[in-house]
Write a protein that holds these residues in place. Structure first.
Motif, PDB file in Angstrom:
ATOM      1  N   PRO A  45      -7.394   8.890   4.051  1.00 58.55           N
ATOM      2  CA  PRO A  45      -5.970   8.952   5.016  1.00 58.55           C
ATOM      3  C   PRO A  45      -6.343   6.968   5.690  1.00 58.55           C
ATOM      4  CG  PRO A  45      -7.469  10.566   6.195  1.00 58.55           C
ATOM      5  CD  PRO A  45      -8.253  10.242   5.519  1.00 58.55           C
ATOM      6  N   TRP A  46      -5.534   7.188   5.463  1.00 61.59           N
ATOM      7  CA  TRP A  46      -4.882   6.007   6.360  1.00 61.59           C
ATOM      8  C   TRP A  46      -2.945   5.533   6.599  1.00 61.59           C
ATOM      9  CZ3 TRP A  46      -0.990   2.671   3.949  1.00 61.59           C
ATOM     10  CH2 TRP A  46      -0.768   3.236   2.447  1.00 61.59           C
ATOM     11  N   VAL A  66       3.702   9.274   6.757  1.00 63.86           N
ATOM     12  CA  VAL A  66       2.443   7.781   6.819  1.00 63.86           C
ATOM     13  C   VAL A  66       2.695   7.213   7.290  1.00 63.86           C
ATOM     14  CG1 VAL A  66       1.046   7.053   5.134  1.00 63.86           C
ATOM     15  CG2 VAL A  66       0.869   9.423   5.062  1.00 63.86           C
ATOM     16  N   LEU A  77       0.856   4.483  -3.500  1.00 65.04           N
ATOM     17  CA  LEU A  77       0.776   5.694  -2.503  1.00 65.04           C
ATOM     18  C   LEU A  77       2.212   6.332  -2.808  1.00 65.04           C
ATOM     19  CD1 LEU A  77      -0.783   8.698  -1.274  1.00 65.04           C
ATOM     20  CD2 LEU A  77       0.177   6.986   1.167  1.00 65.04           C
ATOM     21  N   THR A 125       2.528   7.558  -6.336  1.00 70.10           N
ATOM     22  CA  THR A 125       1.424   8.468  -7.074  1.00 70.10           C
ATOM     23  C   THR A 125       1.964   9.819  -7.305  1.00 70.10           C
ATOM     24  OG1 THR A 125       0.025   9.069  -4.696  1.00 70.10           O
ATOM     25  CG2 THR A 125      -0.572   6.948  -5.796  1.00 70.10           C
ATOM     26  N   ARG A 136       0.793  -0.813   0.296  1.00 71.03           N
ATOM     27  CA  ARG A 136      -0.052  -0.104   0.238  1.00 71.03           C
ATOM     28  C   ARG A 136       0.736   1.243  -0.213  1.00 71.03           C
ATOM     29  NH1 ARG A 136      -4.596   0.200   4.018  1.00 71.03           N
ATOM     30  NH2 ARG A 136      -5.166   1.736   2.833  1.00 71.03           N
ATOM     31  N   THR A 149      -5.659  13.044  -2.572  1.00 68.75           N
ATOM     32  CA  THR A 149      -6.254  12.231  -2.793  1.00 68.75           C
ATOM     33  C   THR A 149      -6.232  11.260  -1.462  1.00 68.75           C
ATOM     34  OG1 THR A 149      -6.714  12.029  -5.306  1.00 68.75           O
ATOM     35  CG2 THR A 149      -6.731   9.839  -4.246  1.00 68.75           C
ATOM     36  N   TRP A 150      -4.974  10.839  -0.828  1.00 69.38           N
ATOM     37  CA  TRP A 150      -5.016  10.739   0.412  1.00 69.38           C
ATOM     38  C   TRP A 150      -5.413  11.327   1.522  1.00 69.38           C
ATOM     39  CZ3 TRP A 150      -2.571  12.335   4.222  1.00 69.38           C
ATOM     40  CH2 TRP A 150      -2.108  11.408   5.739  1.00 69.38           C
TER      41      TRP A 150
END
Length: 97
Positions: A94-95, A58, A14, A17, A10, A89-90
């Motif tokens: 968010p994650w 992150v 990210l 991107t 993941r 977009t994140w």
């Protein structure tokens, strides 16, 4: 059936991107945060550094990365539209691993 991606998959996704900054940067694939940190602490542009700092924040916001802390204002003032879009977009969903 939904395929679960690992946190490493993941975060690498990210990072990809951020098109002109992190595609092909060391430490993205395979995910090796210390390699990305070393690269970002070297002679890279401010935009590249902020993209890497964002990804590292992150991944683990509690670590003292050699490249420094993510600075949103600096990032937004140096990133192009594609990078703004990647961040937004994140930020919309968010994650963290």
């Amino acid at each position: 059936m939904t395929v679960q991606r690992t946190p490493e998959e993941r975060i690498a996704e990210l990072a990809r991107t951020f098109p002109s900054s992190l595609v092909g940067a060391p430490g993205i694939k395979p995910w090796e945060p210390r390699n990305l940190d070393s690269w970002a602490a070297s002679v890279v542009s401010s935009g590249e550094r902020q993209a890497a700092c964002f990804i590292l924040a992150v991944w683990d916001s509690g670590s003292a990365w050699d490249c420094g802390h993510f600075d949103l204002m600096k990032a937004l003032s140096t990133w192009d539209e594609a990078h703004h879009r990647a961040f937004l977009t994140w930020a919309a969903e968010p994650w963290w691993p």
